[in-house]
Design a protein around this motif. Structure first.
Motif, PDB file in Angstrom:
ATOM      1  N   GLN A   1       0.746  -1.366   0.124  1.00  0.00           N
ATOM      2  CA  GLN A   1       0.046  -0.279   0.121  1.00  0.00           C
ATOM      3  C   GLN A   1       0.780   1.150   0.100  1.00  0.00           C
ATOM      4  N   GLU A   2       2.093   1.037   0.612  1.00  0.00           N
ATOM      5  CA  GLU A   2       2.982   2.292   0.884  1.00  0.00           C
ATOM      6  C   GLU A   2       3.241   2.683  -0.590  1.00  0.00           C
ATOM      7  N   LEU A   3       3.931   1.797  -1.259  1.00  0.00           N
ATOM      8  CA  LEU A   3       4.300   2.114  -2.530  1.00  0.00           C
ATOM      9  C   LEU A   3       3.290   2.458  -3.361  1.00  0.00           C
ATOM     10  N   GLN A   4       2.187   2.236  -3.387  1.00  0.00           N
ATOM     11  CA  GLN A   4       1.116   2.578  -4.326  1.00  0.00           C
ATOM     12  C   GLN A   4       0.664   4.022  -3.988  1.00  0.00           C
ATOM     13  N   VAL A   5       0.451   4.268  -2.623  1.00  0.00           N
ATOM     14  CA  VAL A   5       0.173   5.667  -2.045  1.00  0.00           C
ATOM     15  C   VAL A   5       1.293   6.626  -2.151  1.00  0.00           C
ATOM     16  N   THR A   6       2.210   6.061  -2.152  1.00  0.00           N
ATOM     17  CA  THR A   6       3.714   7.029  -2.694  1.00  0.00           C
ATOM     18  C   THR A   6       3.535   7.354  -4.037  1.00  0.00           C
ATOM     19  N   LYS A   7       3.338   6.482  -4.997  1.00  0.00           N
ATOM     20  CA  LYS A   7       3.336   6.717  -6.290  1.00  0.00           C
ATOM     21  C   LYS A   7       2.086   7.607  -6.381  1.00  0.00           C
ATOM     22  N   ASP A   8       0.972   7.464  -5.760  1.00  0.00           N
ATOM     23  CA  ASP A   8      -0.532   8.247  -6.135  1.00  0.00           C
ATOM     24  C   ASP A   8      -0.013   9.693  -5.869  1.00  0.00           C
ATOM     25  N   ILE A   9       0.623   9.809  -4.608  1.00  0.00           N
ATOM     26  CA  ILE A   9       0.757  11.216  -4.251  1.00  0.00           C
ATOM     27  C   ILE A   9       1.664  12.021  -5.114  1.00  0.00           C
ATOM     28  N   SER A  10       2.821  11.169  -5.322  1.00  0.00           N
ATOM     29  CA  SER A  10       3.775  11.782  -6.168  1.00  0.00           C
ATOM     30  C   SER A  10       3.201  12.205  -7.757  1.00  0.00           C
ATOM     31  N   LEU A  11       2.541  11.100  -8.292  1.00  0.00           N
ATOM     32  CA  LEU A  11       1.947  11.622  -9.388  1.00  0.00           C
ATOM     33  C   LEU A  11       1.029  12.803  -9.616  1.00  0.00           C
ATOM     34  N   GLY A  12       0.066  12.657  -8.262  1.00  0.00           N
ATOM     35  CA  GLY A  12      -0.854  13.717  -8.047  1.00  0.00           C
ATOM     36  C   GLY A  12       0.030  14.995  -8.091  1.00  0.00           C
TER      37      GLY A  12
ATOM     38  N   ARG B   1       6.389 -10.198  -7.197  1.00  0.00           N
ATOM     39  CA  ARG B   1       5.852  -9.640  -8.287  1.00  0.00           C
ATOM     40  C   ARG B   1       4.853  -8.256  -7.986  1.00  0.00           C
ATOM     41  N   VAL B   2       4.379  -8.666  -6.900  1.00  0.00           N
ATOM     42  CA  VAL B   2       3.579  -7.311  -6.537  1.00  0.00           C
ATOM     43  C   VAL B   2       4.491  -6.167  -6.144  1.00  0.00           C
ATOM     44  N   ILE B   3       5.412  -6.484  -5.424  1.00  0.00           N
ATOM     45  CA  ILE B   3       6.200  -5.178  -4.907  1.00  0.00           C
ATOM     46  C   ILE B   3       6.752  -4.544  -6.202  1.00  0.00           C
ATOM     47  N   HIS B   4       7.344  -5.420  -7.401  1.00  0.00           N
ATOM     48  CA  HIS B   4       7.789  -4.813  -8.432  1.00  0.00           C
ATOM     49  C   HIS B   4       6.722  -4.194  -9.236  1.00  0.00           C
ATOM     50  N   THR B   5       5.402  -4.574  -9.322  1.00  0.00           N
ATOM     51  CA  THR B   5       4.580  -4.112  -9.964  1.00  0.00           C
ATOM     52  C   THR B   5       4.098  -2.711  -9.422  1.00  0.00           C
TER      53      THR B   5
ATOM     54  N   ASN C   1      -4.433  11.534 -17.967  1.00  0.00           N
ATOM     55  CA  ASN C   1      -4.095  11.132 -16.488  1.00  0.00           C
ATOM     56  C   ASN C   1      -4.135   9.673 -16.272  1.00  0.00           C
ATOM     57  N   LEU C   2      -3.158   8.845 -16.496  1.00  0.00           N
ATOM     58  CA  LEU C   2      -3.033   7.335 -16.142  1.00  0.00           C
ATOM     59  C   LEU C   2      -2.665   7.036 -14.727  1.00  0.00           C
ATOM     60  N   SER C   3      -2.866   7.959 -13.976  1.00  0.00           N
ATOM     61  CA  SER C   3      -2.478   7.596 -12.610  1.00  0.00           C
ATOM     62  C   SER C   3      -3.093   6.381 -11.946  1.00  0.00           C
ATOM     63  N   ASP C   4      -4.442   6.353 -12.307  1.00  0.00           N
ATOM     64  CA  ASP C   4      -5.241   5.076 -11.673  1.00  0.00           C
ATOM     65  C   ASP C   4      -4.578   3.710 -12.282  1.00  0.00           C
ATOM     66  N   GLN C   5      -4.475   3.818 -13.673  1.00  0.00           N
ATOM     67  CA  GLN C   5      -3.916   2.546 -14.190  1.00  0.00           C
ATOM     68  C   GLN C   5      -2.529   2.178 -13.660  1.00  0.00           C
ATOM     69  N   VAL C   6      -1.801   3.268 -13.258  1.00  0.00           N
ATOM     70  CA  VAL C   6      -0.274   3.120 -12.987  1.00  0.00           C
ATOM     71  C   VAL C   6      -0.259   2.467 -11.669  1.00  0.00           C
ATOM     72  N   ILE C   7      -1.057   2.997 -10.775  1.00  0.00           N
ATOM     73  CA  ILE C   7      -1.242   2.890  -9.415  1.00  0.00           C
ATOM     74  C   ILE C   7      -1.904   1.427  -9.210  1.00  0.00           C
ATOM     75  N   GLY C   8      -2.989   1.162  -9.980  1.00  0.00           N
ATOM     76  CA  GLY C   8      -3.457  -0.013  -9.838  1.00  0.00           C
ATOM     77  C   GLY C   8      -2.733  -1.421 -10.593  1.00  0.00           C
ATOM     78  N   GLY C   9      -1.502  -0.851 -11.163  1.00  0.00           N
ATOM     79  CA  GLY C   9      -0.825  -1.959 -12.031  1.00  0.00           C
ATOM     80  C   GLY C   9      -1.194  -2.355 -13.228  1.00  0.00           C
ATOM     81  N   VAL C  10      -2.211  -1.659 -13.640  1.00  0.00           N
ATOM     82  CA  VAL C  10      -2.920  -2.152 -15.070  1.00  0.00           C
ATOM     83  C   VAL C  10      -1.942  -1.862 -16.052  1.00  0.00           C
ATOM     84  N   PRO C  11      -1.549  -2.675 -16.968  1.00  0.00           N
ATOM     85  CA  PRO C  11      -0.666  -2.355 -17.914  1.00  0.00           C
ATOM     86  C   PRO C  11      -1.191  -1.229 -19.114  1.00  0.00           C
ATOM     87  N   ILE C  12      -0.331  -0.328 -19.351  1.00  0.00           N
ATOM     88  CA  ILE C  12      -0.628   0.868 -20.165  1.00  0.00           C
ATOM     89  C   ILE C  12      -0.243   0.212 -21.740  1.00  0.00           C
ATOM     90  N   PRO C  13      -1.126  -0.023 -22.626  1.00  0.00           N
ATOM     91  CA  PRO C  13      -0.668  -0.335 -24.086  1.00  0.00           C
ATOM     92  C   PRO C  13      -0.120   0.802 -24.619  1.00  0.00           C
TER      93      PRO C  13
END
Lengths: 289, 283
Positions: free
Chosen positions: A49-60, A155-159, A246-258
């Motif tokens: 969660q920490e990695l995801q929230v850090t990413k979210d805050i940073s991108l925002g 894998r989850v950590i890397h994503t 704004n592709l933050s949601d995909q990046v944070i959720g680990g959804v690959p961006i084509p």
């Protein structure tokens, strides 16, 4: 007269120095503070969660600060040059107004690129450190985890950590802020005050972020007639769809961006930038200095 | 074929304010021709249309009617500005640049090659007396120094036509004299100069021809001598004339139909006195 890259570079370089002297880079200090303070509070939650929230805050934060920088820095460029009469000595030289506008725009893009690079480096370093600390934690617990559980956790950590999609999202943030800079330049080409330009840009920003929701609502929930469709098409043509970048949601959720989506968005950004720069030039040609 | 340096034909400029009916006519049917190598002074009170004329020449604003050519080229063509150097009134430049950086920036705009630029910058800094201040930021410059660097940037590409809007505004008498001398030397090299100024004495000293604008109309124009000469009067300045000689002359004049208007010692101007005092102090 052939367009001169040397002249454009000279105007862009001077614009970049001018903006740097205005201490706009203080925004970066603010960004660093946001990141450090948020990291301190995040230390209490799980590492994924920490990695995801850090990413979210940073991108925002990067998104917000870069958009703000694009609008505020660009809004004052033309009015200041006209008020200080700097524009007279420049345009009295063999400098077409198109080169002047393009030089100013590229100067702002230079500033945005430097700011983005600085914020991104800070963000990536923080994320990388947290990723390493999470992996270290997993290594410590290695004996308690089954092999398949271990590989899935890694894998989850890397994503959730630093990956290609995060870089793509950052590039799109730059594209979005470049669109905002081109739009601001276009408005300031006819505006008589900075306040008007900034207020108008606040509206553009708002419309740009809400138009996709409005479009979905009108086109899907209602049976739209041609007047509504024409109106929506016109709005979409005039106001860039900023939310699309704004592709933050995909990046944070680990959804690959084509890759094709990134290419399409960069193409769309190029279309809006070229259109707005040409429009700004056409307006500026008519302006009595 | 030799073209006139500036040819203004029936130029009218009307400023319209949006949402208002009334319009301001800044220039009415202006015709003007300036020959190559000539120093032309454009005079007029505030709001007479001097700055509008200069801006139209430079293509910064478009005339409502009429046309302008620079050395035979339509002034709206960007290439026509290759021949022009311009010093705006109360010129401001990027204050975060040094004097040398300002000149380098303008050299790039004019397409000067890198190899020529440095030599040209040094030459111009020396010409305007700013060699020692070349590495100082413009934010530290006085108004007079800004005017000098403005003049240097206008000359960076060695233009055939120099347009100066109030070139000595804010410059002290010594600096003003230097600028006058610079204009004179440019004239000797064949550069055409068009200047607008409120300082009539200076215009009188440097200009070949003058035009007087008032409310957008060119009221008078011509060579200084023909405009200022008083046909029925003669000025006689004598050196080492004894009082007896002068009395004799006066008596002789009185015996004719001529009339002696004034007998006095010629006076130096305040500017000449100022320069004499300050220059002797410097020595």
């Amino acid at each position: 007269m052939i367009t001169s890259l040397r002249r454009i570079r000279a105007i862009a370089g001077t614009t970049l120095i001018e903006l740097a002297r205005l201490r706009v880079f203080y925004v970066l200090v603010l960004f660093a503070l946001v990141l450090i303070v948020s990291s301190t509070f995040l230390a209490r939650i799980s590492f994924q969660q920490e990695l995801q929230v850090t990413k979210d805050i940073s991108l925002g934060a990067i998104n917000f600060f870069l958009s703000l920088l694009a609008i505020v820095a660009t809004a004052q460029l033309l009015p200041r040059d006209i008020e200080d009469r700097v524009v007279y000595s420049v345009l009295a030289k063999p400098v077409p107004r198109f080169e002047y506008i393009l030089g100013k725009f590229l100067g702002v893009v230079g500033l945005l690129a430097i700011s983005l690079a600085a914020m991104s480096v800070l963000c990536l370093v923080v994320l990388h450190l947290r990723e390493q600390s999470a992996l270290h934690e997993v290594n410590r617990q290695i004996e308690q985890l089954a092999p398949d559980q271990l590989s899935s956790t890694v894998r989850v950590i890397h994503t959730a950590g630093v990956n290609r999609d995060l870089i793509a999202a950052l590039v799109l943030v730059l594209a979005k802020s470049a669109i905002l800079a081109a739009t601001t330049l276009c408005i300031s080409a006819f505006a008589t005050s900075n306040i008007f330009t900034i207020t108008a840009m606040a509206m553009v920003y708002l419309i740009g972020h809400l138009e996709s929701i409005a479009r979905e609502y009108w086109l899907q929930e209602h049976v739209a007639g041609w007047p509504k469709r024409t109106f929506l098409a016109l709005v979409a043509f005039i106001f860039p769809d900023l939310q699309a970048f704004n592709l933050s949601d995909q990046v944070i959720g680990g959804v690959p961006i084509p890759a094709h989506l990134i290419e399409q968005l960069l193409g769309l950004a190029a279309f809006y930038i070229v259109s707005y720069i040409l429009l700004a030039t056409a307006i500026f040609y008519q302006r009595e200095l | 074929m030799t073209h006139t340096a500036i040819h203004i034909s029936r130029v009218t400029k009307v400023y319209r304010t949006p949402f208002r009916r009334q319009a301001t006519v800044a220039l009415r049917d202006l015709n003007l021709e300036i020959a190559p190598g000539e120093v032309y002074g454009l005079l007029g009170p505030n709001g007479s249309g001097k700055s509008t004329t200069l801006k139209i020449i430079l293509g910064l604003i478009s005339p409502t009617r009429g046309s302008v050519t620079i050395f035979g080229r339509d002034n709206s063509v960007v290439a026509a500005r290759r021949e022009i150097g311009f010093l705006p009134e109360n010129a401001y430049f990027h204050k975060f640049l040094t004097g040398a950086e300002t000149l380098r920036f303008h050299a790039k705009l004019c397409g000067l090659s890198k190899s020529k630029t440095t030599a040209r910058i040094n030459e111009l800094l020396a010409a305007v007396g700013l060699t020692d201040a070349g590495d100082a930021r413009l934010s530290t410059y006085s108004k007079g120094m800004l005017q000098r660097i403005g003049l240097a940037q206008a000359l960076i590409h060695d233009p055939k036509l120099l347009v100066l809007d109030e070139p000595t505004a804010g410059v002290d008498p010594a600096g003003s004299r230097d600028i006058q001398e610079l204009i004179a030397s440019l004239k000797n090299r064949g550069t055409t100069v068009l200047l607008s100024s409120h300082l009539l004495t200076q215009v009188q000293e440097v200009c070949d021809r003058v035009g007087i604008l008032h409310r957008g109309r060119l009221m008078r124009e011509g060579q200084l001598q023909s405009l200022l000469g008083i046909e029925n009067q003669t000025e006689l300045i004598l050196e080492n004339a004894s009082p007896d000689l002068l009395d004799g002359l006066e008596q002789q004049i009185a015996s004719t139909s001529a009339r002696l208007i004034v007998r006095r010692k010629p006076q130096a101007s305040l500017e000449q006195l100022f320069l004499k005092v300050t220059e002797s102090t410097e020595e």
